[in-house]
Design a protein around this motif. Structure first.
Motif, mmCIF file in Angstrom:
data_model
loop_
_atom_site.group_PDB
_atom_site.id
_atom_site.type_symbol
_atom_site.label_atom_id
_atom_site.label_comp_id
_atom_site.label_asym_id
_atom_site.label_seq_id
_atom_site.Cartn_x
_atom_site.Cartn_y
_atom_site.Cartn_z
ATOM 1 N N ARG A 89 2.912 10.556 -9.341
ATOM 2 C CA ARG A 89 2.085 10.857 -10.517
ATOM 3 C C ARG A 89 1.308 12.149 -10.325
ATOM 4 O O ARG A 89 1.107 12.927 -11.251
ATOM 5 C CB ARG A 89 1.118 9.699 -10.785
ATOM 6 C CG ARG A 89 1.780 8.556 -11.539
ATOM 7 C CD ARG A 89 0.787 7.492 -11.881
ATOM 8 N NE ARG A 89 0.322 6.817 -10.690
ATOM 9 C CZ ARG A 89 -0.926 6.382 -10.506
ATOM 10 N NH1 ARG A 89 -1.803 6.550 -11.458
ATOM 11 N NH2 ARG A 89 -1.279 5.798 -9.396
ATOM 12 N N LEU A 90 0.864 12.357 -9.073
ATOM 13 C CA LEU A 90 0.129 13.589 -8.773
ATOM 14 C C LEU A 90 1.018 14.797 -9.022
ATOM 15 O O LEU A 90 0.606 15.786 -9.638
ATOM 16 C CB LEU A 90 -0.338 13.556 -7.320
ATOM 17 C CG LEU A 90 -1.188 14.756 -6.898
ATOM 18 C CD1 LEU A 90 -2.515 14.725 -7.632
ATOM 19 C CD2 LEU A 90 -1.425 14.741 -5.403
ATOM 20 N N LYS A 91 2.272 14.681 -8.583
ATOM 21 C CA LYS A 91 3.230 15.775 -8.771
ATOM 22 C C LYS A 91 3.417 16.066 -10.271
ATOM 23 O O LYS A 91 3.380 17.217 -10.707
ATOM 24 C CB LYS A 91 4.564 15.365 -8.124
ATOM 25 C CG LYS A 91 5.634 16.440 -8.154
ATOM 26 C CD LYS A 91 5.478 17.398 -6.979
ATOM 27 C CE LYS A 91 6.624 18.386 -6.894
ATOM 28 N NZ LYS A 91 6.765 19.220 -8.083
ATOM 29 N N ALA A 92 3.591 14.942 -11.024
ATOM 30 C CA ALA A 92 3.799 15.099 -12.467
ATOM 31 C C ALA A 92 2.594 15.787 -13.116
ATOM 32 O O ALA A 92 2.737 16.694 -13.940
ATOM 33 C CB ALA A 92 4.050 13.739 -13.108
ATOM 34 N N ALA A 93 1.402 15.372 -12.692
ATOM 35 C CA ALA A 93 0.187 15.941 -13.282
ATOM 36 C C ALA A 93 0.064 17.409 -12.924
ATOM 37 O O ALA A 93 -0.317 18.235 -13.756
ATOM 38 C CB ALA A 93 -1.037 15.159 -12.785
ATOM 39 N N GLU A 94 0.416 17.727 -11.663
ATOM 40 C CA GLU A 94 0.315 19.126 -11.246
ATOM 41 C C GLU A 94 1.295 19.992 -12.022
ATOM 42 O O GLU A 94 0.976 21.111 -12.420
ATOM 43 C CB GLU A 94 0.581 19.238 -9.742
ATOM 44 C CG GLU A 94 -0.677 18.992 -8.923
ATOM 45 C CD GLU A 94 -0.397 18.954 -7.437
ATOM 46 O OE1 GLU A 94 0.801 18.860 -7.075
ATOM 47 O OE2 GLU A 94 -1.356 18.998 -6.674
ATOM 48 N N ASP A 95 2.516 19.447 -12.225
ATOM 49 C CA ASP A 95 3.507 20.187 -12.998
ATOM 50 C C ASP A 95 3.012 20.437 -14.420
ATOM 51 O O ASP A 95 3.153 21.535 -14.963
ATOM 52 C CB ASP A 95 4.840 19.416 -13.047
ATOM 53 C CG ASP A 95 5.567 19.507 -11.713
ATOM 54 O OD1 ASP A 95 5.128 20.326 -10.880
ATOM 55 O OD2 ASP A 95 6.539 18.763 -11.516
ATOM 56 N N ALA A 96 2.417 19.372 -14.993
ATOM 57 C CA ALA A 96 1.920 19.506 -16.365
ATOM 58 C C ALA A 96 0.822 20.556 -16.436
ATOM 59 O O ALA A 96 0.738 21.338 -17.377
ATOM 60 C CB ALA A 96 1.416 18.157 -16.866
ATOM 61 N N ALA A 97 -0.026 20.578 -15.403
ATOM 62 C CA ALA A 97 -1.132 21.534 -15.415
ATOM 63 C C ALA A 97 -0.630 22.950 -15.212
ATOM 64 O O ALA A 97 -1.203 23.900 -15.741
ATOM 65 C CB ALA A 97 -2.136 21.157 -14.321
ATOM 66 N N LYS A 126 0.822 -1.195 0.000
ATOM 67 C CA LYS A 126 0.000 0.000 0.000
ATOM 68 C C LYS A 126 0.865 1.259 0.000
ATOM 69 O O LYS A 126 0.601 2.230 -0.706
ATOM 70 C CB LYS A 126 -0.897 -0.026 1.237
ATOM 71 C CG LYS A 126 -2.273 0.553 0.983
ATOM 72 C CD LYS A 126 -3.177 0.260 2.155
ATOM 73 C CE LYS A 126 -4.600 0.674 1.821
ATOM 74 N NZ LYS A 126 -5.515 0.356 2.912
ATOM 75 N N GLY A 127 1.928 1.212 0.824
ATOM 76 C CA GLY A 127 2.825 2.363 0.943
ATOM 77 C C GLY A 127 3.475 2.699 -0.384
ATOM 78 O O GLY A 127 3.561 3.866 -0.771
ATOM 79 N N ARG A 128 3.874 1.643 -1.100
ATOM 80 C CA ARG A 128 4.530 1.903 -2.383
ATOM 81 C C ARG A 128 3.538 2.539 -3.358
ATOM 82 O O ARG A 128 3.853 3.469 -4.096
ATOM 83 C CB ARG A 128 5.082 0.601 -2.954
ATOM 84 C CG ARG A 128 6.312 0.848 -3.795
ATOM 85 C CD ARG A 128 6.948 -0.435 -4.213
ATOM 86 N NE ARG A 128 6.062 -1.235 -5.002
ATOM 87 C CZ ARG A 128 6.100 -2.571 -5.021
ATOM 88 N NH1 ARG A 128 6.952 -3.220 -4.286
ATOM 89 N NH2 ARG A 128 5.271 -3.245 -5.773
ATOM 90 N N ASP A 129 2.324 2.012 -3.314
ATOM 91 C CA ASP A 129 1.288 2.586 -4.175
ATOM 92 C C ASP A 129 1.105 4.067 -3.895
ATOM 93 O O ASP A 129 0.973 4.876 -4.804
ATOM 94 C CB ASP A 129 -0.043 1.865 -3.929
ATOM 95 C CG ASP A 129 -0.262 0.791 -4.967
ATOM 96 O OD1 ASP A 129 -1.271 0.102 -4.877
ATOM 97 O OD2 ASP A 129 0.604 0.668 -5.871
ATOM 98 N N LYS A 130 1.143 4.387 -2.603
ATOM 99 C CA LYS A 130 0.931 5.781 -2.217
ATOM 100 C C LYS A 130 2.060 6.651 -2.763
ATOM 101 O O LYS A 130 1.809 7.738 -3.307
ATOM 102 C CB LYS A 130 0.861 5.872 -0.695
ATOM 103 C CG LYS A 130 0.422 7.243 -0.218
ATOM 104 C CD LYS A 130 -0.160 7.126 1.175
ATOM 105 C CE LYS A 130 -0.270 8.456 1.894
ATOM 106 N NZ LYS A 130 -0.564 9.601 1.066
ATOM 107 N N ALA A 131 3.304 6.122 -2.653
ATOM 108 C CA ALA A 131 4.443 6.886 -3.160
ATOM 109 C C ALA A 131 4.303 7.101 -4.666
ATOM 110 O O ALA A 131 4.516 8.213 -5.175
ATOM 111 C CB ALA A 131 5.747 6.152 -2.838
#
Lengths: 97, 250
Positions: free
Chosen positions: A13-21, A3-8
């Motif tokens: 991915r969230l960071k990447a998406a935010e950067d793209a946005a 679960k922890g790895r999934d969260k990382a």
């Protein structure tokens, strides 16, 4: 642990998406798509606009002739008026925005 | 020589739909497709909005994209007041879009290829927008026909021109949609009929040669898909434009 790895991974991915946005949008591509759409829209409109004014002018002239028994003079007068109205339609369609 | 002939206009003839019940009520195949497009659009929205998911699924996305598209069109063209007319514009847009798209399928009647239908739609838009103009501005709406900033002696010439230009709106609106849809369907039928003619006249060689019209028809199908969407869009945006004129008088 899984679960922890999934969260990382999710955070990454969230960071990447935010950067793209946050990155500046490719304005020019959007703009050219918009102008192409506008060009097609105009091409569809212009021809008919001119003819329609002419048709209406002739029909109105013909109707007035019937009303006043002045055939064919009002219709003849209305033909140039219809031409100008058609050009007016063209200018209005092409000039806006 | 009795062989296949090209009957390009037969596809537009009205027959009765919905079996004996439709025959009794003069319900045509055109009405059948209208009903189908209305049912599809209502069903699509009912299905798509069944669950108000924060992250929309495919169907909900489709519905939301359609909604946003027409909403933006209203606000961009008419202004903030345009939201009052959103239901009307959306109904017109979705009805025409579905009608055009359904008409592309075999066994479906393209009801937008009849000028009676398109003229009724555009006359409704015309009368409605004129009504909105008089409702918002009263008799000052007549000023719409008097261009601002021209010398008085030119007015007898300019006012008839403006009136003719205004009256030509429903004509251009209806003829554009009708002509585009009719022309596309006629071309399809002509090329398809040409394939039959080739095969009947030249046998096996003709059958091979008819690959050319077949290819043209495939290309035409893509074009027709574009035209179907575009004509619905043009009709809707012109509705917005006329409402803008009625609300703002330029």
């Amino acid at each position: 642990m899984d679960k922890g790895r999934d969260k990382a991974a999710f955070e990454r991915r969230l960071k990447a998406a935010e950067d793209a946005a946050a990155a500046p949008r490719p304005e020019s591509a959007q703009k050219s798509a918009g102008s192409a759409q506008r060009a097609i829209e105009l091409a569809m409109r212009l021809g008919v606009e001119m003819v329609a004014a002419m048709v209406i002018a002739v029909v109105v002239g013909w109707g007035l002739d019937k009303l006043f028994h002045t055939s064919p003079w009002l219709m003849i007068i209305m033909v140039p008026v219809g031409m100008v109205a058609g050009l007016r339609n063209l200018l209005r369609a092409a000039g806006k925005k | 020589m009795a062989g296949p002939t090209i009957d390009a206009l037969g596809q537009f003839s009205l027959t009765t739909g919905l079996g004996p019940l439709g025959r009794a009520g003069h319900f045509t195949n055109s009405n059948e497709t209208m009903l189908a497009s209305a049912v599809i659009i209502v069903g699509l929205f009912a299905l798509g909005l069944r669950r108000h998911a924060l992250v929309p699924g495919r169907l909900q996305s489709l519905v939301e994209i359609l909604y946003e598209f027409v909403r933006n069109m209203c606000v961009d063209t008419i202004g903030e007041e345009g939201l009052r007319f959103f239901p009307l514009v959306f109904t017109i847009f979705s009805f025409i879009l579905l009608g055009n798209l359904l008409g592309l399928f075999p066994y479906f009647f393209a009801f937008t290829s009849h000028i009676a239908v398109t003229l009724a739609l555009s006359l409704f838009v015309f009368i409605f927008s004129t009504g909105v103009g008089f409702y918002t501005h009263g008799f000052r709406f007549f000023k719409f026909f008097v261009p601002a900033g021209v010398p008085v002696w030119l007015l007898p010439l300019l006012v008839p021109i403006e009136i003719i230009s205004y009256l030509s709106r429903p004509v251009s609106l209806s003829v554009r949609l009708f002509a585009n849809m009719t022309a596309g369907h006629v071309m399809w039928e002509v090329f398809a009929g040409f394939m039959l003619l080739l095969t009947a006249s030249f046998g096996i060689y003709g059958a091979f040669a008819s690959v050319v019209p077949l290819g043209l028809n495939v290309a035409l199908a893509a074009l027709e898909l574009l035209v179907a969407g575009l004509q619905a869009y043009v009709f809707a945006i012109l509705t917005c434009l006329y409402l803008h004129d009625a609300v703002h008088m330029h």
